[in-house]
Design an enzyme around this catalytic site. Structure first.
Site, PDB file in Angstrom:
ATOM      1  N   SER A  30      39.466  18.574 -16.180  1.00 11.17           N
ATOM      2  CA  SER A  30      39.060  17.411 -15.368  1.00 11.17           C
ATOM      3  C   SER A  30      37.669  16.933 -15.771  1.00 11.17           C
ATOM      4  O   SER A  30      36.787  16.757 -14.920  1.00 11.17           O
ATOM      5  CB  SER A  30      39.114  17.708 -13.865  1.00 11.17           C
ATOM      6  OG  SER A  30      40.439  17.878 -13.438  1.00 11.17           O
ATOM      7  N   GLY A  79      42.604  14.164 -19.461  1.00 12.22           N
ATOM      8  CA  GLY A  79      44.020  13.858 -19.243  1.00 12.22           C
ATOM      9  C   GLY A  79      44.264  12.378 -19.472  1.00 12.22           C
ATOM     10  O   GLY A  79      43.373  11.547 -19.285  1.00 12.22           O
ATOM     11  N   HIS A  82      46.318  31.145 -16.589  1.00  8.78           N
ATOM     12  CA  HIS A  82      45.940  29.917 -15.898  1.00  8.78           C
ATOM     13  C   HIS A  82      44.880  30.139 -14.807  1.00  8.78           C
ATOM     14  O   HIS A  82      43.914  29.380 -14.732  1.00  8.78           O
ATOM     15  CB  HIS A  82      47.197  29.277 -15.280  1.00  8.78           C
ATOM     16  CG  HIS A  82      47.121  27.804 -15.089  1.00  8.78           C
ATOM     17  ND1 HIS A  82      48.202  26.972 -15.183  1.00  8.78           N
ATOM     18  CD2 HIS A  82      46.084  26.982 -14.794  1.00  8.78           C
ATOM     19  CE1 HIS A  82      47.839  25.723 -14.960  1.00  8.78           C
ATOM     20  NE2 HIS A  82      46.557  25.712 -14.727  1.00  8.78           N
ATOM     21  N   TYR A 113      52.973  22.334 -15.181  1.00  6.43           N
ATOM     22  CA  TYR A 113      52.814  20.876 -15.083  1.00  6.43           C
ATOM     23  C   TYR A 113      54.197  20.245 -14.957  1.00  6.43           C
ATOM     24  O   TYR A 113      54.855  19.887 -15.934  1.00  6.43           O
ATOM     25  CB  TYR A 113      52.051  20.316 -16.289  1.00  6.43           C
ATOM     26  CG  TYR A 113      50.607  20.783 -16.373  1.00  6.43           C
ATOM     27  CD1 TYR A 113      49.971  21.356 -15.271  1.00  6.43           C
ATOM     28  CD2 TYR A 113      49.872  20.656 -17.548  1.00  6.43           C
ATOM     29  CE1 TYR A 113      48.663  21.806 -15.345  1.00  6.43           C
ATOM     30  CE2 TYR A 113      48.547  21.092 -17.624  1.00  6.43           C
ATOM     31  CZ  TYR A 113      47.959  21.664 -16.525  1.00  6.43           C
ATOM     32  OH  TYR A 113      46.666  22.108 -16.598  1.00  6.43           O
TER      33      TYR A 113
HETATM   34  N1  LIG Z   1      43.105  24.997 -16.105  1.00  7.60           N
HETATM   35  C1  LIG Z   1      43.247  24.358 -14.980  1.00  7.60           C
HETATM   36  O1  LIG Z   1      43.309  24.946 -13.876  1.00  7.60           O
HETATM   37  C2  LIG Z   1      43.344  22.865 -15.018  1.00  7.60           C
HETATM   38  C3  LIG Z   1      43.246  22.113 -13.836  1.00  7.60           C
HETATM   39  C4  LIG Z   1      43.308  20.726 -13.937  1.00  7.60           C
HETATM   40  C5  LIG Z   1      43.466  20.122 -15.177  1.00  7.60           C
HETATM   41  N2  LIG Z   1      43.596  20.880 -16.306  1.00  7.60           N
HETATM   42  C6  LIG Z   1      43.756  20.276 -17.647  1.00  7.60           C
HETATM   43  O2  LIG Z   1      42.679  19.401 -17.861  1.00  7.60           O
HETATM   44  C7  LIG Z   1      43.172  18.116 -18.207  1.00  7.60           C
HETATM   45  C8  LIG Z   1      42.231  17.034 -17.752  1.00  7.60           C
HETATM   46  O3  LIG Z   1      42.065  17.052 -16.359  1.00  7.60           O
HETATM   47  P1  LIG Z   1      42.690  15.933 -15.397  1.00  7.60           P
HETATM   48  O4  LIG Z   1      43.800  15.261 -16.084  1.00  7.60           O
HETATM   49  O5  LIG Z   1      42.945  16.608 -14.109  1.00  7.60           O
HETATM   50  O6  LIG Z   1      41.472  14.968 -15.109  1.00  7.60           O
HETATM   51  P2  LIG Z   1      40.495  14.044 -15.988  1.00  7.60           P
HETATM   52  O7  LIG Z   1      40.689  14.306 -17.416  1.00  7.60           O
HETATM   53  O8  LIG Z   1      39.153  14.200 -15.418  1.00  7.60           O
HETATM   54  O9  LIG Z   1      41.010  12.586 -15.605  1.00  7.60           O
HETATM   55  C9  LIG Z   1      42.274  12.171 -16.006  1.00  7.60           C
HETATM   56  C10 LIG Z   1      42.391  10.689 -15.774  1.00  7.60           C
HETATM   57  O10 LIG Z   1      41.375  10.006 -16.451  1.00  7.60           O
HETATM   58  C11 LIG Z   1      41.838   8.798 -16.955  1.00  7.60           C
HETATM   59  N3  LIG Z   1      41.186   8.616 -18.268  1.00  7.60           N
HETATM   60  C12 LIG Z   1      41.319   9.425 -19.339  1.00  7.60           C
HETATM   61  N4  LIG Z   1      40.529   9.008 -20.350  1.00  7.60           N
HETATM   62  C13 LIG Z   1      39.896   7.900 -19.914  1.00  7.60           C
HETATM   63  C14 LIG Z   1      38.971   7.018 -20.503  1.00  7.60           C
HETATM   64  N5  LIG Z   1      38.518   7.195 -21.753  1.00  7.60           N
HETATM   65  N6  LIG Z   1      38.535   5.972 -19.751  1.00  7.60           N
HETATM   66  C15 LIG Z   1      38.977   5.785 -18.494  1.00  7.60           C
HETATM   67  N7  LIG Z   1      39.862   6.601 -17.879  1.00  7.60           N
HETATM   68  C16 LIG Z   1      40.309   7.655 -18.586  1.00  7.60           C
HETATM   69  C17 LIG Z   1      43.336   8.932 -17.126  1.00  7.60           C
HETATM   70  O11 LIG Z   1      43.936   7.725 -16.695  1.00  7.60           O
HETATM   71  P3  LIG Z   1      45.433   7.309 -17.077  1.00  7.60           P
HETATM   72  O12 LIG Z   1      46.321   8.287 -16.357  1.00  7.60           O
HETATM   73  O13 LIG Z   1      45.535   5.916 -16.559  1.00  7.60           O
HETATM   74  O14 LIG Z   1      45.589   7.436 -18.548  1.00  7.60           O
HETATM   75  C18 LIG Z   1      43.691  10.151 -16.317  1.00  7.60           C
HETATM   76  O15 LIG Z   1      44.572   9.912 -15.254  1.00  7.60           O
HETATM   77  C19 LIG Z   1      44.545  18.069 -17.535  1.00  7.60           C
HETATM   78  O16 LIG Z   1      45.347  17.057 -18.055  1.00  7.60           O
HETATM   79  C20 LIG Z   1      45.035  19.453 -17.802  1.00  7.60           C
HETATM   80  O17 LIG Z   1      45.525  19.533 -19.125  1.00  7.60           O
HETATM   81  C21 LIG Z   1      43.525  22.235 -16.235  1.00  7.60           C
END
Ligand SMILES: NC(=O)c1ccc[n+]([C@@H]2O[C@H](COP(=O)([O-])OP(=O)(O)OC[C@H]3O[C@@H](n4cnc5c(N)ncnc54)[C@H](OP(=O)(O)O)[C@@H]3O)[C@@H](O)[C@H]2O)c1
Length: 292
Positions: free
Chosen positions: A208, A257, A128, A53
């Site tokens: 996500s 996230g 990962h 990241y």
């Molecule tokens: N293992 C893997 O291959 C992999 C791949 C992707 C992600 N991940 C992990 O999974 C985590 C989550 O996935 P992601 O960040 O891609 O997507 P996500 O959690 O689906 O969406 C993240 C976005 O949602 C918004 N958000 C968060 N909480 C909210 C709420 N309660 N109400 C409204 N909007 C909200 C945030 O906005 P703001 O930015 O404005 O706060 C953020 O930008 C990542 O951060 C990472 O740690 C892992």
């Protein structure tokens, strides 16, 4: 804060995903630190990160370092916080994500993550993503060695299919602690992995969970039943999505996230939302996109 279990460790039922604070579109550092501190204030004790990241190739581990600094500067107790990191992905700096699941790379990557996190043992170290050029058994064998050496306290995998989950569990001698796969209202095809993790008593961490950084804000317009239930219980569609996941199985620990204190505070509230069985079933049936 409600707690759930990863291996022998109790963590908050919702974690903080660190990725939006370190990749494209990331905020300045002070807002990221405020976001992590807000999560800790809300009782969140699981933070998901990865060495990959970051943006440029010269800043590998940007998110791990940010989390380590934020924990160090937090006024309160952080001894219960589980930082879950990952190795096996690389970002050369042109926006792409490449793979290296070789045991040599994972050993080196783990040493670097230990240094950046400033710990003697990583709480949860996750492979990962499977690397098609390396036998899965060899990548997981590296995690087993890291466990045996005490460099990691728990081992997890990510982006794994059911066969890979079984393989990992076997190679780790029954010590697989978590599976982290994509799972959200938009992406339901990890159900078999979720149910397998549940049957093996392994934590399932949906990544996500709100549909990803670009789509999270639109969740309620894309999947209207989430907006309908949100109106019924005076919540937001995003909170309903998290509450629905929590209701799906006791093994689920979503890691939304965030890059703003407001969003992680809103997500933390979702652990207290109560959905009726009828609402859960309406939400579960939304497997295809609905017109807005
Ligand atoms: N293992 C893997 O291959 C992999 C791949 C992707 C992600 N991940 C992990 O999974 C985590 C989550 O996935 P992601 O960040 O891609 O997507 P996500 O959690 O689906 O969406 C993240 C976005 O949602 C918004 N958000 C968060 N909480 C909210 C709420 N309660 N109400 C409204 N909007 C909200 C945030 O906005 P703001 O930015 O404005 O706060 C953020 O930008 C990542 O951060 C990472 O740690 C892992």
């Amino acid at each position: 804060m409600h707690l759930r279990q990863i291996g022998d460790t109790k963590v908050s039922a919702i974690g903080l995903g660190g990725m939006p604070m370190s990749i494209e579109g990331r905020p300045d550092e002070s807002r990221s630190i405020a976001t992590i501190h807000a999560a800790l204030d809300a009782g969140i004790t699981l933070i998901d990160t990865a060495d990959a990241y970051h943006l440029g190739a010269d800043e590998v581990g940007h998110n791990e370092s940010l989390i380590a600094r934020s924990l160090a500067s937090y006024g309160g107790d952080t001894s219960e916080v589980l930082v879950a990191t990952k190795g096996g992905h690389l970002r050369p700096g042109n926006g792409s994500w490449t793979l290296d699941g070789s045991p040599d790379h994972l050993r080196r990557a783990c040493d670097e993550s230990l240094r950046r996190l400033g710990v003697d043992a990583i709480g949860l170290y996750q492979f990962h993503r499977p690397d098609p050029t390396v036998a899965y058994e060899d990548s997981i064998g590296a995690l087993r060695d890291l466990l045996d050496q005490g460099k990691i306290r728990m081992a997890g995998i990510s982006n794994a299919d059911p066969d890979q989950i079984r393989t990992a569990q076997q190679i780790l001698g029954g010590r697989l602690a978590s599976v982290q796969n994509q799972y959200s209202p938009a992406f339901r095809s990890s159900e078999p992995e979720l149910r397998l993790a549940e049957s093996l008593d392994i934590a399932f961490l949906p990544w996500s969970p709100l549909g990803g950084i670009k789509n999270a804000a639109e969740l309620g317009t894309t999947y209207q039943v989430f907006a309908q239930v949100a109106r019924e219980i005076d919540a937001t569609p995003q909170q309903v999505a998290l509450a629905w996941m929590l209701a799906t199985s006791p093994t689920v620990i979503p890691i939304p996230g965030s890059s703003r204190p407001e969003t992680i505070l809103a997500s933390a509230v979702a652990v207290d939302l109560v959905l009726t069985p009828a609402q859960v079933s309406r939400l579960a049936q939304t497997s295809t996109r609905e017109p807005s």
